[in-house]
Write a protein that holds these residues in place. Structure first.
Motif, PDB file in Angstrom:
ATOM      1  N   VAL A 295      19.731 -26.034 -35.826  1.00 29.46           N
ATOM      2  CA  VAL A 295      19.755 -26.287 -37.331  1.00 29.46           C
ATOM      3  C   VAL A 295      18.312 -25.596 -37.541  1.00 29.46           C
ATOM      4  CG1 VAL A 295      21.346 -27.381 -37.772  1.00 29.46           C
ATOM      5  CG2 VAL A 295      19.826 -28.765 -37.851  1.00 29.46           C
ATOM      6  N   THR A 296      18.354 -25.357 -38.998  1.00 27.85           N
ATOM      7  CA  THR A 296      16.646 -24.906 -39.971  1.00 27.85           C
ATOM      8  C   THR A 296      16.974 -26.241 -40.976  1.00 27.85           C
ATOM      9  OG1 THR A 296      17.344 -23.124 -39.838  1.00 27.85           O
ATOM     10  CG2 THR A 296      15.831 -23.080 -41.535  1.00 27.85           C
ATOM     11  N   VAL A 297      15.353 -26.273 -40.073  1.00 23.36           N
ATOM     12  CA  VAL A 297      14.983 -28.329 -40.708  1.00 23.36           C
ATOM     13  C   VAL A 297      13.851 -28.003 -41.599  1.00 23.36           C
ATOM     14  CG1 VAL A 297      15.696 -29.387 -39.426  1.00 23.36           C
ATOM     15  CG2 VAL A 297      13.409 -28.573 -38.919  1.00 23.36           C
ATOM     16  N   ALA A 298      13.061 -26.581 -41.298  1.00 25.87           N
ATOM     17  CA  ALA A 298      12.129 -26.513 -42.633  1.00 25.87           C
ATOM     18  C   ALA A 298      11.854 -24.569 -42.857  1.00 25.87           C
ATOM     19  CB  ALA A 298      10.736 -26.786 -41.981  1.00 25.87           C
TER      20      ALA A 298
ATOM     21  N   VAL B 299       9.469 -36.063 -39.271  1.00 31.78           N
ATOM     22  CA  VAL B 299       8.448 -35.779 -39.067  1.00 31.78           C
ATOM     23  C   VAL B 299       7.612 -34.616 -39.854  1.00 31.78           C
ATOM     24  CG1 VAL B 299       7.245 -34.605 -37.390  1.00 31.78           C
ATOM     25  CG2 VAL B 299       8.554 -35.910 -36.436  1.00 31.78           C
ATOM     26  N   LEU B 300       8.711 -34.557 -39.909  1.00 28.95           N
ATOM     27  CA  LEU B 300       8.228 -32.943 -40.965  1.00 28.95           C
ATOM     28  C   LEU B 300       7.638 -33.393 -42.583  1.00 28.95           C
ATOM     29  CD1 LEU B 300       9.750 -29.524 -39.494  1.00 28.95           C
ATOM     30  CD2 LEU B 300       7.293 -30.855 -39.767  1.00 28.95           C
ATOM     31  N   GLY B 301       7.882 -34.548 -42.953  1.00 32.29           N
ATOM     32  CA  GLY B 301       7.583 -35.007 -44.154  1.00 32.29           C
ATOM     33  C   GLY B 301       9.288 -34.630 -45.632  1.00 32.29           C
ATOM     34  N   ARG B 302      10.436 -34.324 -44.771  1.00 33.59           N
ATOM     35  CA  ARG B 302      11.315 -33.610 -45.492  1.00 33.59           C
ATOM     36  C   ARG B 302      12.606 -34.102 -45.679  1.00 33.59           C
ATOM     37  NH1 ARG B 302       9.824 -27.441 -46.257  1.00 33.59           N
ATOM     38  NH2 ARG B 302       7.654 -27.413 -46.028  1.00 33.59           N
TER      39      ARG B 302
END
Length: 72
Positions: free
Chosen positions: A7-10, A68-71
């Motif tokens: 899945v795309t997380v960013a 981790v990415l803050g999203r």
């Protein structure tokens, strides 16, 4: 990477941000890959990516990756 779906997380317009995100995820032991990295930064006339560089992780790691990415 596991056999689970990705899945795309960013998404990033340029490779630099995507590579930084990949490094952060790998440091957190979250496997990931970049999609469309080879096409980013091209002229809009030639850019077929439409979604920029995508950071993809196994579906079962998506929540951890977003943290981790803050999203969210």
């Amino acid at each position: 990477m596991s056999d689970t779906s990705l899945v795309t997380v960013a998404r990033y317009d340029m490779q630099g941000g995507a590579h930084l995100a990949k490094t952060r995820l790998e440091d957190a032991d979250i496997p990931c890959m970049l999609a469309n990295a080879d096409q980013s930064g091209l002229s809009t006339m030639f850019d077929a990516t439409e979604g920029g560089v995508q950071v993809k992780v196994p579906a079962d790691k998506a929540d951890a990756a977003r943290a981790v990415l803050g999203r969210d």
